[in-house]
Design a protein around this motif. Structure first.
Motif, short mmCIF file in Angstrom:
data_model
loop_
_atom_site.label_atom_id
_atom_site.label_comp_id
_atom_site.label_asym_id
_atom_site.label_seq_id
_atom_site.Cartn_x
_atom_site.Cartn_y
_atom_site.Cartn_z
N ILE A 17 0.94 -1.12 -0.01
CA ILE A 17 0.11 -0.14 -0.02
C ILE A 17 0.81 1.46 -0.10
N MET A 18 1.84 1.14 0.74
CA MET A 18 2.70 2.45 0.63
C MET A 18 3.34 2.78 -0.51
N GLY A 19 4.12 1.81 -1.28
CA GLY A 19 4.67 1.98 -2.50
C GLY A 19 3.91 2.15 -3.60
N ILE A 38 9.57 -1.80 -7.59
CA ILE A 38 10.01 -3.08 -7.66
C ILE A 38 9.36 -3.91 -6.72
N GLU A 39 8.85 -4.91 -7.10
CA GLU A 39 7.97 -5.88 -6.25
C GLU A 39 8.60 -7.22 -6.43
N ARG A 40 8.74 -7.79 -5.53
CA ARG A 40 9.35 -9.39 -5.73
C ARG A 40 7.97 -10.20 -5.73
N ALA A 47 2.61 -9.91 1.95
CA ALA A 47 2.62 -8.32 2.28
C ALA A 47 1.58 -8.13 3.32
N SER A 48 1.84 -7.12 4.20
CA SER A 48 0.84 -6.75 5.39
C SER A 48 -0.07 -6.04 4.66
N SER A 49 -0.23 -5.45 3.62
CA SER A 49 -1.31 -4.76 3.08
C SER A 49 -2.33 -5.65 2.64
N ALA A 50 -2.16 -6.84 2.38
CA ALA A 50 -3.05 -8.01 2.17
C ALA A 50 -3.55 -8.79 3.24
N ALA A 54 -7.72 -4.11 8.15
CA ALA A 54 -8.26 -2.76 7.50
C ALA A 54 -9.04 -1.97 8.19
N GLY A 55 -8.56 -1.67 9.32
CA GLY A 55 -9.59 -0.81 9.99
C GLY A 55 -9.14 0.71 10.08
N ILE A 56 -10.02 1.68 10.09
CA ILE A 56 -9.64 3.10 10.26
C ILE A 56 -10.41 3.83 11.51
N GLU A 180 13.49 -9.02 -7.03
CA GLU A 180 13.69 -8.79 -5.75
C GLU A 180 15.01 -7.80 -5.77
N ALA A 181 14.92 -6.67 -5.10
CA ALA A 181 16.00 -5.86 -4.83
C ALA A 181 16.98 -6.52 -3.86
N VAL A 182 18.45 -6.22 -4.04
CA VAL A 182 19.37 -6.89 -3.20
C VAL A 182 20.21 -5.78 -2.85
N TYR A 315 2.94 -6.84 11.61
CA TYR A 315 2.98 -5.50 11.65
C TYR A 315 4.34 -4.87 11.24
N GLU A 316 4.75 -3.82 10.67
CA GLU A 316 5.96 -3.23 10.39
C GLU A 316 6.18 -2.28 11.43
N MET A 317 6.60 -3.11 12.68
CA MET A 317 6.46 -2.32 14.07
C MET A 317 7.99 -1.25 14.17
N LEU A 346 -2.46 0.98 7.08
CA LEU A 346 -3.26 0.70 5.72
C LEU A 346 -3.99 2.11 5.73
N GLN A 347 -4.64 2.66 6.94
CA GLN A 347 -5.62 3.60 7.11
C GLN A 347 -4.76 5.00 6.67
N GLN A 348 -3.40 5.20 7.02
CA GLN A 348 -2.70 6.35 6.71
C GLN A 348 -2.11 6.45 5.32
C1 LIG Z 1 -2.87 -8.61 11.20
C2 LIG Z 1 -2.55 -7.09 10.85
C3 LIG Z 1 -3.59 -6.21 10.79
C4 LIG Z 1 -3.60 -4.87 10.71
N1 LIG Z 1 -4.53 -4.08 10.82
C5 LIG Z 1 -4.46 -3.06 10.34
C6 LIG Z 1 -5.53 -2.13 10.54
O1 LIG Z 1 -6.65 -2.36 11.16
N2 LIG Z 1 -5.52 -0.76 10.08
C7 LIG Z 1 -4.18 -0.24 9.70
O2 LIG Z 1 -4.55 0.94 9.18
N3 LIG Z 1 -3.33 -0.89 9.30
C8 LIG Z 1 -3.51 -2.16 9.72
N4 LIG Z 1 -2.27 -3.24 9.58
C9 LIG Z 1 -0.85 -2.45 9.33
C10 LIG Z 1 -0.78 -2.45 7.66
O3 LIG Z 1 -1.44 -3.46 7.09
C11 LIG Z 1 0.66 -1.99 7.34
O4 LIG Z 1 0.93 -0.83 8.11
C12 LIG Z 1 0.53 -1.79 6.06
O5 LIG Z 1 -0.10 -2.51 5.09
C13 LIG Z 1 2.10 -1.44 5.36
O6 LIG Z 1 2.03 -1.40 4.31
P1 LIG Z 1 3.78 -1.60 3.46
O7 LIG Z 1 3.32 -1.13 1.93
O8 LIG Z 1 4.44 -0.75 4.10
O9 LIG Z 1 3.99 -3.04 3.79
P2 LIG Z 1 3.55 -4.41 3.00
O10 LIG Z 1 2.29 -4.33 2.48
O11 LIG Z 1 4.26 -5.57 3.52
O12 LIG Z 1 4.51 -4.18 1.40
C14 LIG Z 1 5.77 -4.26 1.26
C15 LIG Z 1 6.11 -4.88 0.15
O13 LIG Z 1 7.70 -4.90 -0.24
C16 LIG Z 1 7.80 -6.03 -0.75
N5 LIG Z 1 9.29 -5.98 -0.67
C17 LIG Z 1 9.98 -6.34 0.43
N6 LIG Z 1 11.54 -6.33 0.20
C18 LIG Z 1 11.58 -6.30 -1.30
C19 LIG Z 1 12.61 -6.45 -1.73
N7 LIG Z 1 13.95 -6.55 -1.20
N8 LIG Z 1 12.56 -6.51 -2.98
C20 LIG Z 1 11.29 -6.32 -3.72
N9 LIG Z 1 10.30 -6.14 -2.91
C21 LIG Z 1 10.30 -6.05 -1.52
C22 LIG Z 1 7.25 -7.07 -0.23
O14 LIG Z 1 7.08 -8.16 -1.06
C23 LIG Z 1 5.71 -6.49 -0.07
O15 LIG Z 1 4.86 -6.62 -1.10
C24 LIG Z 1 -2.39 -4.32 10.01
C25 LIG Z 1 -1.55 -5.51 9.91
C26 LIG Z 1 -1.39 -6.67 10.23
C27 LIG Z 1 -0.26 -7.55 9.70
#
Ligand SMILES: Cc1cc2nc3c(=O)[nH]c(=O)nc-3n(C[C@H](O)[C@H](O)[C@H](O)COP(=O)(O)OP(=O)(O)OC[C@H]3O[C@@H](n4cnc5c(N)ncnc54)[C@H](O)[C@@H]3O)c2cc1C
Length: 390
Positions: A17-19, A38-40, A47-50, A54-56, A180-182, A315-317, A346-348
């Motif tokens: 979702i961020m990218g 670039i998505e592997r 991915a966390s986004s899937a 999904a609450g806001i 995959e970015a390395v 969680y990406e803590m 996800l909401q932000q």
């Molecule tokens: C169980 C759970 C419940 C949640 N509930 C909520 C909620 O209610 N509300 C809310 O707002 N948020 C919620 N979140 C948090 C939310 O899902 C994340 O904050 C958000 O999805 C992060 O998005 P992202 O794009 O940073 O990460 P991701 O969606 O993980 O995307 C990162 C992507 O980077 C790719 N990647 C990583 N390294 C490489 C590489 N070296 N080369 C190529 N590709 C790479 C991965 O394949 C992945 O697709 C929840 C998370 C979880 C796990």
């Protein structure tokens, strides 16, 4: 031009979702910008986004998180203006978050409520009698207080929002590269490219770390030990014959949360221990040992609940202060971060991605000032204290 020497303006590592939201906003604000994501794993299996809930919500305690939520809910309600999906097709349901507190937590929850009201959040304060009257299925004996969001809180289709951002970004000319970015090429102010596992090099003036729970590994290529770890969270899919009227997303004083999902319910709780990078397998045993007893105590109808499935995501803590890390670091001006959103990413995403797009393209925030989330606060040891992290 072959992919081996592709040269772009912006290269984003990670298409979650961020990218994808960032790719959307950059090319919306500057249609001439050449951008690759670039998505592997285009299936987004881990991915966390899937895998999120999904609450806001609006019930935060820092002004910046409230302002982001206010803008995000507007974006979602008005999704059809930005994306090829309407709010209805994104499944947006504004059914509220209900925070509950026992006597021990009442003072703190009351302080949160006052703060939220001062920031313009529409949130009701409910004492025990109010709670019992409004939610007859709730066990209220040990409760002292609740706060219920009246507008702008609920849930939506998270993977649907990701797909909408990605397809709109593609329509605006963004290219998704499977790979995959390395590593990076160049370093510090001379950082100038991303190396892929298959040998391709993507040269780029700006590079974005949008790698979600894997952000620390990406930052390490630039010698940065970003304080982001991958904390597994299990989401339990529950069936219960009893129908509860008006169940919002409920957050119990014991730590669990639950919300409806169609005819079923989703629920989870913060696990202990909470190790970095635990295998991405759901913790099935946690249902019987932790969740079910707590759930049936708070909502007695759930004594007859059944576990129907479960999944786990990371969680990406942000271990520093559990809030997003946005922007660049002083000696790495070409490397941008959009990481560490710790369960509220996800909401932000619609708003923080818009802000980072503005920073990358124009050098400053043009709409909402997001400098409170600047990644430099971590270097300066100035944590942003948000009391409401789930
Ligand atoms: C169980 C759970 C419940 C949640 N509930 C909520 C909620 O209610 N509300 C809310 O707002 N948020 C919620 N979140 C948090 C939310 O899902 C994340 O904050 C958000 O999805 C992060 O998005 P992202 O794009 O940073 O990460 P991701 O969606 O993980 O995307 C990162 C992507 O980077 C790719 N990647 C990583 N390294 C490489 C590489 N070296 N080369 C190529 N590709 C790479 C991965 O394949 C992945 O697709 C929840 C998370 C979880 C796990």
């Amino acid at each position: 031009m072959s992919e081996a020497d592709l040269s772009v303006d912006v290269a984003i590592v990670g298409g979650g979702i961020m990218g994808s939201a960032l790719a959307f906003w950059i090319t919306r604000l500057d249609p001439r910008c050449a951008l690759v994501v670039i998505e592997r794993d285009p299936s987004y299996a881990t991915a966390s986004s899937a895998l999120s809930a999904a609450g806001i919500r609006q019930q935060y305690t820092t002004e910046i998180n409230v302002r982001i939520s206010q803008a995000s809910i507007e974006f979602l309600r008005d999704a059809g203006r930005h994306l090829d999906r309407s709010a209805a097709s994104l499944g947006l349901q504004e059914r509220g978050y209900l925070y509950l507190a026992s006597a021990a937590g009442a003072e703190r929850l009351d302080a949160c409520w006052r703060r939220q009201r001062a920031l313009g959040v529409e949130v009701a304060r409910l004492d025990r009698a109010d709670l019992a009257a409004r939610f007859p299925w709730l066990a209220t004996d040990d409760l002292a207080l609740g706060t219920l969001g009246l507008r702008g809180e609920g849930w939506f289709d998270g993977p649907g929002l990701l797909a909408a951002f990605a397809s709109q970004a593609r329509a605006q000319g963004v290219r998704y590269l499977r790979g995959e970015a390395v590593g990076f090429t160049g370093s510090g102010p001379q950082l100038d490219g991303v190396r892929l596992a298959d040998g391709r090099v993507i040269m780029s003036a700006a590079i974005v770390n949008a790698a979600g729970p894997w952000a620390r590994a990406v930052a390490r290529w630039a010698g940065i030990e970003l304080p982001v770890s991958a904390r597994r969270r299990t989401v339990y899919v529950i069936e219960c014959p009893a129908r509860l009227t008006e169940l919002p997303l409920l957050i119990d004083p014991s730590g669990f949360w639950i919300r409806p999902e169609g005819e079923r319910y989703l629920a989870g709780y913060p696990p202990t221990p909470d190790d970095d990078g635990a295998p991405l397998e759901p913790d099935h045993s946690g249902f019987e040992s932790v969740l079910w007893p707590a759930l049936a105590t708070r909502i007695p109808a759930f004594e007859s609940a059944r576990l129907r499935g479960a999944w786990a995501g990371y969680y990406e803590m942000n271990d520093f202060d559990q809030n997003g890390l946005l922007g660049t670091l002083p000696d790495q001006p070409r490397l941008w971060f959009i990481n560490g959103f710790s369960g509220h990413g996800l909401q932000q995403a619609p708003i923080v991605a818009r802000g980072l797009a503005e920073r990358i393209l124009f050098g400053r925030y043009r709409t909402l000032d997001l400098s409170a989330l600047d990644v430099t606060r971590w270097l300066d040891d100035r944590p942003l204290r948000e009391l409401n992290v789930i």
